[in-house]
Design an enzyme around this catalytic site. Sequence first.
Site, PDB file in Angstrom:
ATOM      1  N   HIS A 134       0.609  -1.290   0.151  1.00  0.00           N
ATOM      2  CA  HIS A 134      -0.404   0.181   0.233  1.00  0.00           C
ATOM      3  C   HIS A 134       0.855   0.997   0.433  1.00  0.00           C
ATOM      4  O   HIS A 134       0.950   2.295  -0.974  1.00  0.00           O
ATOM      5  CB  HIS A 134      -1.096  -0.076   1.268  1.00  0.00           C
ATOM      6  CG  HIS A 134      -1.839   1.170   1.206  1.00  0.00           C
ATOM      7  ND1 HIS A 134      -3.015   1.787   0.217  1.00  0.00           N
ATOM      8  CD2 HIS A 134      -1.844   2.100   2.108  1.00  0.00           C
ATOM      9  CE1 HIS A 134      -3.072   2.669   1.028  1.00  0.00           C
ATOM     10  NE2 HIS A 134      -2.412   3.453   2.309  1.00  0.00           N
ATOM     11  N   ASP A 234     -11.621   2.565   7.411  1.00  0.00           N
ATOM     12  CA  ASP A 234     -11.054   4.058   7.672  1.00  0.00           C
ATOM     13  C   ASP A 234     -10.916   4.729   6.497  1.00  0.00           C
ATOM     14  O   ASP A 234     -10.975   4.414   5.015  1.00  0.00           O
ATOM     15  CB  ASP A 234      -9.462   3.763   7.256  1.00  0.00           C
ATOM     16  CG  ASP A 234      -8.702   5.483   7.645  1.00  0.00           C
ATOM     17  OD1 ASP A 234      -9.592   5.845   7.809  1.00  0.00           O
ATOM     18  OD2 ASP A 234      -7.824   5.192   7.513  1.00  0.00           O
ATOM     19  N   GLN A 241      -7.883  14.980   1.619  1.00  0.00           N
ATOM     20  CA  GLN A 241      -6.651  14.858   2.097  1.00  0.00           C
ATOM     21  C   GLN A 241      -5.349  14.700   1.643  1.00  0.00           C
ATOM     22  O   GLN A 241      -4.881  15.400   2.059  1.00  0.00           O
ATOM     23  CB  GLN A 241      -7.096  13.030   2.190  1.00  0.00           C
ATOM     24  CG  GLN A 241      -5.408  12.348   2.618  1.00  0.00           C
ATOM     25  CD  GLN A 241      -5.781  10.713   3.010  1.00  0.00           C
ATOM     26  OE1 GLN A 241      -6.320  10.252   2.084  1.00  0.00           O
ATOM     27  NE2 GLN A 241      -4.200   9.858   3.070  1.00  0.00           N
ATOM     28  N   TYR A 245      -3.046  16.963   3.683  1.00  0.00           N
ATOM     29  CA  TYR A 245      -1.994  16.263   4.851  1.00  0.00           C
ATOM     30  C   TYR A 245      -0.986  17.156   4.936  1.00  0.00           C
ATOM     31  O   TYR A 245      -0.521  16.333   5.748  1.00  0.00           O
ATOM     32  CB  TYR A 245      -1.928  14.636   3.454  1.00  0.00           C
ATOM     33  CG  TYR A 245      -1.296  14.694   3.028  1.00  0.00           C
ATOM     34  CD1 TYR A 245      -0.170  13.776   3.977  1.00  0.00           C
ATOM     35  CD2 TYR A 245      -0.769  15.389   1.368  1.00  0.00           C
ATOM     36  CE1 TYR A 245       1.183  13.220   2.602  1.00  0.00           C
ATOM     37  CE2 TYR A 245      -0.309  15.039   1.146  1.00  0.00           C
ATOM     38  CZ  TYR A 245       1.188  14.347   1.036  1.00  0.00           C
ATOM     39  OH  TYR A 245       1.734  13.710   0.216  1.00  0.00           O
TER      40      TYR A 245
HETATM   41 MN    MN Z   1      -6.076   4.238   7.208  1.00  0.00          MN
END
Ligand code: MN
Length: 409
Positions: A134, A234, A241, A245
Amino acid sequence: MEFSQLKSWVESANGSLFPIQNLPLGICSYNNKKIVCSRLGDFIIDLSLLYENNFLSIPGLELRHLQNDYLNDFISLGADNISNLRKQLIRLFSVENSTQSGMLQSYMISIDDCILHLPISVGDYTDFYSSKEHATNVGIMFRDPANALLPNWLHLPVGYHGRASSIVTSGTDIKRPAGQIVLKDGEVPVYSKCKQLDFELEMGFVIGKENKLGEPIPIQETLNHVFGLILFNDWSARDIQKWEYVPLGPFLGKNFASTVSPWIISLDALAEFKTEGPVQSPTPLEYLSPEPLRNFDIQLEVYINDTLVSKSNTKYLYWSISQQLAHHTVNGCNMRIGDLCASGTISGPEASSFGSMLELAWKGTKPIPMNDGSTRVFLQDGDVVKMIAFTENKNYRIGFGECIGKIVS
Ligand code: MN
């Protein structure tokens, strides 16, 4: 009889995702009272009624632990006591005790007649970023394919402190968030509904034993501080985001909602399913030294409406639960009962095992086909996201229940 061969006199349990080897814990309500419960097959077991009728006995246990809105007080009785109570349940509901089945049936309720609730009152919530696949995918898409992982990633389990107040139980509708979004690179932000709503497939763990402020949990002791595992979505607003972020990490793109499964699965139930994790190179510092079998082999699936969009597994995680917890406390941070830590999106090596739409549709460039002929790059209003988790061996399966949320405008 050997544990793995045990059967229950509750026939719907045998062969189901909730056999006598599972006995998850949760909170349910029926007849307007909330109680601590477990599950066997198609039935909820009311632990408060079992206690009131003298079928359960562990030191310190009182009715208030079992007639409660959350599991936290019950968890505070301690892992040894709760393991002991689990053994009592196994004895009561195994086929060898079928002579008592008539009486015990009156403490069982059909799953269809109960409402399952958020099982814990979450004090603090931390989200890690522990899947190398990821982190690599995100690094390739948003930074530099040649240096997808940032320099710290292979040395420590990266994480951030999330928001506990917006953690909801499976079945709760998810309202599409609004916020600041930059529609085109280089332009000023606008206030808008999120246009890039996503899920993140994660596994969480619940803290069952506190450590004192200033006293790190040694890695060998970490699992003694874990009450159990819980499936975790989540929800992520990618456009919010992306703009917010830097430099302090996720904020409003994440804290509008996270969904958990209704059941917490004990480490006792998962003990048979430990497995190796990916090779760690460079070797982590000593306080993060991994056990040989540091991961769990738990299969994960994500559905959007009726379409299976991802199949992953917790065994792909690079950083284990033990390493996450050892790192979380190495500075002396104190964990409290009911705190929740989640793994981060669990993506595997194959494109079909990616744990978010961002990766599955590769930043919008590869639309995901749905069974009804439509496609998705992000979630639409009305979409229902369902995650499931289960593990199995030749004798039985262990399920987590469903983690479901419907997107509403
Ligand atoms: Mn997450």
